[in-house]
Design an enzyme around this catalytic site. Structure first.
Site, PDB file in Angstrom:
ATOM      1  N   HIS A  98     -15.478  -3.619   7.562  1.00  0.00           N
ATOM      2  CA  HIS A  98     -14.981  -4.619   6.607  1.00  0.00           C
ATOM      3  C   HIS A  98     -13.476  -4.805   6.738  1.00  0.00           C
ATOM      4  O   HIS A  98     -12.980  -5.897   6.907  1.00  0.00           O
ATOM      5  CB  HIS A  98     -15.361  -4.145   5.203  1.00  0.00           C
ATOM      6  CG  HIS A  98     -15.089  -2.675   4.961  1.00  0.00           C
ATOM      7  ND1 HIS A  98     -15.714  -1.688   5.697  1.00  0.00           N
ATOM      8  CD2 HIS A  98     -14.232  -2.029   4.137  1.00  0.00           C
ATOM      9  CE1 HIS A  98     -15.274  -0.496   5.294  1.00  0.00           C
ATOM     10  NE2 HIS A  98     -14.366  -0.683   4.366  1.00  0.00           N
ATOM     11  N   ARG A  99     -12.728  -3.672   6.680  1.00  0.00           N
ATOM     12  CA  ARG A  99     -11.261  -3.774   6.714  1.00  0.00           C
ATOM     13  C   ARG A  99     -10.806  -4.298   8.073  1.00  0.00           C
ATOM     14  O   ARG A  99      -9.946  -5.153   8.169  1.00  0.00           O
ATOM     15  CB  ARG A  99     -10.628  -2.414   6.413  1.00  0.00           C
ATOM     16  CG  ARG A  99      -9.206  -2.525   5.907  1.00  0.00           C
ATOM     17  CD  ARG A  99      -8.631  -1.213   5.386  1.00  0.00           C
ATOM     18  NE  ARG A  99      -9.475  -0.087   5.604  1.00  0.00           N
ATOM     19  CZ  ARG A  99     -10.311   0.423   4.708  1.00  0.00           C
ATOM     20  NH1 ARG A  99     -10.371  -0.083   3.511  1.00  0.00           N
ATOM     21  NH2 ARG A  99     -11.077   1.451   4.998  1.00  0.00           N
ATOM     22  N   LYS A 120      -2.893   3.408   6.653  1.00  0.00           N
ATOM     23  CA  LYS A 120      -3.218   1.980   6.714  1.00  0.00           C
ATOM     24  C   LYS A 120      -2.045   1.210   7.317  1.00  0.00           C
ATOM     25  O   LYS A 120      -2.232   0.311   8.125  1.00  0.00           O
ATOM     26  CB  LYS A 120      -3.472   1.431   5.301  1.00  0.00           C
ATOM     27  CG  LYS A 120      -4.860   1.650   4.748  1.00  0.00           C
ATOM     28  CD  LYS A 120      -5.022   0.793   3.485  1.00  0.00           C
ATOM     29  CE  LYS A 120      -6.258   1.104   2.690  1.00  0.00           C
ATOM     30  NZ  LYS A 120      -6.317   0.343   1.432  1.00  0.00           N
ATOM     31  N   PHE A 159     -13.504   8.592   5.032  1.00  0.00           N
ATOM     32  CA  PHE A 159     -13.169   8.896   3.635  1.00  0.00           C
ATOM     33  C   PHE A 159     -14.123   8.128   2.724  1.00  0.00           C
ATOM     34  O   PHE A 159     -14.985   7.371   3.195  1.00  0.00           O
ATOM     35  CB  PHE A 159     -11.700   8.510   3.344  1.00  0.00           C
ATOM     36  CG  PHE A 159     -11.470   7.023   3.308  1.00  0.00           C
ATOM     37  CD1 PHE A 159     -11.415   6.302   4.478  1.00  0.00           C
ATOM     38  CD2 PHE A 159     -11.336   6.350   2.092  1.00  0.00           C
ATOM     39  CE1 PHE A 159     -11.222   4.918   4.450  1.00  0.00           C
ATOM     40  CE2 PHE A 159     -11.145   4.970   2.056  1.00  0.00           C
ATOM     41  CZ  PHE A 159     -11.078   4.264   3.243  1.00  0.00           C
ATOM     42  N   GLY A 160     -13.932   8.300   1.439  1.00  0.00           N
ATOM     43  CA  GLY A 160     -14.704   7.531   0.455  1.00  0.00           C
ATOM     44  C   GLY A 160     -16.205   7.677   0.650  1.00  0.00           C
ATOM     45  O   GLY A 160     -16.732   8.793   0.777  1.00  0.00           O
ATOM     46  N   TYR A 161     -16.905   6.561   0.719  1.00  0.00           N
ATOM     47  CA  TYR A 161     -18.355   6.541   0.809  1.00  0.00           C
ATOM     48  C   TYR A 161     -18.865   6.605   2.249  1.00  0.00           C
ATOM     49  O   TYR A 161     -20.059   6.405   2.490  1.00  0.00           O
ATOM     50  CB  TYR A 161     -18.891   5.266   0.144  1.00  0.00           C
ATOM     51  CG  TYR A 161     -18.587   5.151  -1.335  1.00  0.00           C
ATOM     52  CD1 TYR A 161     -19.475   5.621  -2.293  1.00  0.00           C
ATOM     53  CD2 TYR A 161     -17.395   4.569  -1.778  1.00  0.00           C
ATOM     54  CE1 TYR A 161     -19.204   5.507  -3.649  1.00  0.00           C
ATOM     55  CE2 TYR A 161     -17.106   4.449  -3.138  1.00  0.00           C
ATOM     56  CZ  TYR A 161     -18.010   4.924  -4.062  1.00  0.00           C
ATOM     57  OH  TYR A 161     -17.738   4.822  -5.410  1.00  0.00           O
ATOM     58  N   ASP A 162     -17.994   6.855   3.219  1.00  0.00           N
ATOM     59  CA  ASP A 162     -18.402   6.829   4.633  1.00  0.00           C
ATOM     60  C   ASP A 162     -19.642   7.665   4.956  1.00  0.00           C
ATOM     61  O   ASP A 162     -20.505   7.206   5.721  1.00  0.00           O
ATOM     62  CB  ASP A 162     -17.243   7.275   5.535  1.00  0.00           C
ATOM     63  CG  ASP A 162     -16.257   6.150   5.789  1.00  0.00           C
ATOM     64  OD1 ASP A 162     -16.568   4.992   5.459  1.00  0.00           O
ATOM     65  OD2 ASP A 162     -15.163   6.431   6.318  1.00  0.00           O
ATOM     66  N   ASP A 187      -7.939  -5.195  -1.189  1.00  0.00           N
ATOM     67  CA  ASP A 187      -8.783  -4.488  -2.140  1.00  0.00           C
ATOM     68  C   ASP A 187     -10.190  -4.441  -1.549  1.00  0.00           C
ATOM     69  O   ASP A 187     -10.653  -5.428  -0.984  1.00  0.00           O
ATOM     70  CB  ASP A 187      -8.794  -5.194  -3.495  1.00  0.00           C
ATOM     71  CG  ASP A 187      -9.112  -4.221  -4.619  1.00  0.00           C
ATOM     72  OD1 ASP A 187      -8.820  -3.017  -4.482  1.00  0.00           O
ATOM     73  OD2 ASP A 187      -9.669  -4.644  -5.646  1.00  0.00           O
ATOM     74  N   THR A 242       0.849  -1.190   0.000  1.00  0.00           N
ATOM     75  CA  THR A 242       0.000   0.000   0.000  1.00  0.00           C
ATOM     76  C   THR A 242       0.885   1.241   0.000  1.00  0.00           C
ATOM     77  O   THR A 242       2.016   1.204   0.478  1.00  0.00           O
ATOM     78  CB  THR A 242      -0.928   0.040   1.230  1.00  0.00           C
ATOM     79  OG1 THR A 242      -1.763   1.209   1.152  1.00  0.00           O
ATOM     80  CG2 THR A 242      -0.150   0.097   2.529  1.00  0.00           C
TER      81      THR A 242
END
Ligand code: IMP
Length: 195
Positions: free
Chosen positions: A176-177, A12, A148-151, A68, A7
């Site tokens: 998920h992560r 992360k 971030f993202g779709y949060d 991913d 990454t």
């Protein structure tokens, strides 16, 4: 044991090092002088995660893992899925991505969605995969500023807040992560005693 995490996201890397503890020394791509773009050409999360981890293992000779993640929306037949980062275009614009999802779901009652993370671990050429899933709903408008993202448009099942209204710890506990990483950590702990 040294292990590369494929990454470029220092956030992360730090988070994972904390979870894995001192037995495993995580190396970043920079640590192994990998400055090139890692190919991600497959059409599944499993395929992409494996492509990335085997790329590092085969070319740089390090044991490695890669992840991913995708947002899978039931009413959109699993989209954006593996295309989550660039759903609204190559700019990878989170606001545009959310707008596209909200527009597509405007008249749709079924708001069910899930985040799914796949981690591919390659040790001595042998692969193991770990999956983490969180089910939830797509909200009708953005809520919250964290993450971030779709949060801001994703509310996990059984929660009254979106991911973007939670602090990092709260989110990691159910995400998920977080779930995929916990499976990876458990596996590495059993392995580490044999190494
Ligand atoms: P990646 O595989 O972790 O790079 O994730 C791919 C894309 O999925 C990201 O660019 C985000 O759009 C989305 N994504 C991944 N994880 C999350 C998350 O925890 N919250 C919101 N969006 C996420």
């Amino acid at each position: 044991m040294k292990l590369v995490f494929a990454t470029n996201n220092p956030h992360k890397l730090k988070e994972l090092q904390q979870i894995l503890g001192g037995q495993i020394q995580l190396l970043s791509l920079a640590d192994i002088n990998c400055n090139e773009e890692i190919p991600e050409t497959k059409e599944t999360l499993e395929g992409n995660a494996a492509e990335k981890s085997f790329f590092i293992y085969n070319k740089y000779g390090y044991n490695c893992f890669a992840d991913d993640t995708g947002l899978e929306i039931e009413a959109l037949n699993g989209a954006p899925g593996v295309y989550s980062a660039r759903y609204a275009g190559e700019e990878k614009d989170a606001v545009a991505n959310m707008k596209k999802v909200l527009d597509q779901l405007k008249e749709i009652k079924n708001r069910k969605a899930r985040f799914r993370t796949v981690i591919s671990l390659v040790i001595d050429g042998r692969e193991e995969q770990f999956e983490g899933v969180v089910d939830g709903d797509i909200l009708t408008a953005k809520q919250g500023e964290e993450g971030f993202g779709y949060d801001p448009i994703f509310q996990p099942e059984g929660c009254s807040q979106s991911f973007a209204e939670m602090d990092a710890q709260q989110k990691n506990n159910i995400s998920h992560r977080g779930r995929a990483v916990q499976k990876l950590a458990n596996y590495l702990k059993t392995l580490n005693s044999d190494l």
